[in-house]
Write a protein that holds these residues in place. Structure first.
Motif, mmCIF file in Angstrom:
data_model
loop_
_atom_site.group_PDB
_atom_site.id
_atom_site.type_symbol
_atom_site.label_atom_id
_atom_site.label_comp_id
_atom_site.label_asym_id
_atom_site.label_seq_id
_atom_site.Cartn_x
_atom_site.Cartn_y
_atom_site.Cartn_z
ATOM 1 N N HIS A 1 18.473 -22.495 5.584
ATOM 2 C CA HIS A 1 17.491 -22.029 6.567
ATOM 3 C C HIS A 1 17.256 -23.069 7.659
ATOM 4 N N TYR B 1 19.066 -9.402 7.487
ATOM 5 C CA TYR B 1 19.654 -10.442 8.337
ATOM 6 C C TYR B 1 21.079 -10.084 8.734
ATOM 7 N N GLY C 1 21.088 -18.430 3.055
ATOM 8 C CA GLY C 1 19.860 -18.961 2.458
ATOM 9 C C GLY C 1 19.175 -17.950 1.556
ATOM 10 N N GLN C 2 19.099 -16.710 2.003
ATOM 11 C CA GLN C 2 18.471 -15.662 1.190
ATOM 12 C C GLN C 2 19.307 -15.367 -0.050
ATOM 13 N N ARG D 1 20.912 -17.447 7.675
ATOM 14 C CA ARG D 1 19.781 -16.836 6.954
ATOM 15 C C ARG D 1 20.276 -16.010 5.766
ATOM 16 N N ARG E 1 17.811 -22.665 11.776
ATOM 17 C CA ARG E 1 16.888 -23.066 12.840
ATOM 18 C C ARG E 1 17.577 -23.929 13.897
#
Length: 145
Positions: free
Chosen positions: A73, A110, A92-93, A89, A77
């Protein structure tokens, strides 16, 4: 195990989460090249997926996987391209499912954001995911909240 998971249970059992992580990692692997196209030297999303795979095997505890998920994540960014951000994302998820199954619901969300202006490619990827989600998790992922 073939029972329907409880849609209201965001955590689920560790066994359920391991099964769901297999699917989320497969989805994220397909998205990772979108991130690497912008940031080929950034290993954090890949590390998140490797950590999730280690969780499936029982080689890594949840706290370690969560740390790698946070790293993915952070990479999102720092990316500027919408496709790269969304792909990081997804990674990360995907890894975060090791801690909480409800994160699986974010994978298709996402993924949809990863293809701005390319509805055909977006729909193709979402269809690929939906066809491969373990049947007992279909409602949990797609209609759970």
């Amino acid at each position: 195990m073939d029972t329907q998971p409880d849609d209201a249970d965001l955590k689920l059992s560790e066994e359920d989460r391991r099964e769901l992580v297999e699917w989320t990692v497969a989805c994220a692997e397909r998205m990772l090249p979108l991130f690497l196209a912008e940031r080929p030297e950034d290993v954090r999303p890949r590390e998140a997926l490797e950590a999730a795979q280690a969780f499936i095997r029982g080689d890594l505890d949840i706290d370690e996987v969560r740390e790698r998920s946070f790293g993915s994540h952070a990479a999102a960014r720092e990316a500027s391209d919408a496709s790269a951000v969304a792909a990081a994302r997804v990674c990360g998820q995907a890894a975060a499912v090791a801690h909480m199954a409800g994160h699986a619901r974010q994978v298709p969300r996402y993924t949809a954001k990863a293809f701005p202006g390319d509805r055909s490619r977006r729909d193709e990827e979402l269809a690929w995911q939906r066809m491969r989600v373990p049947e007992r998790f279909d409602r949990y992922v797609y209609d759970g909240d």
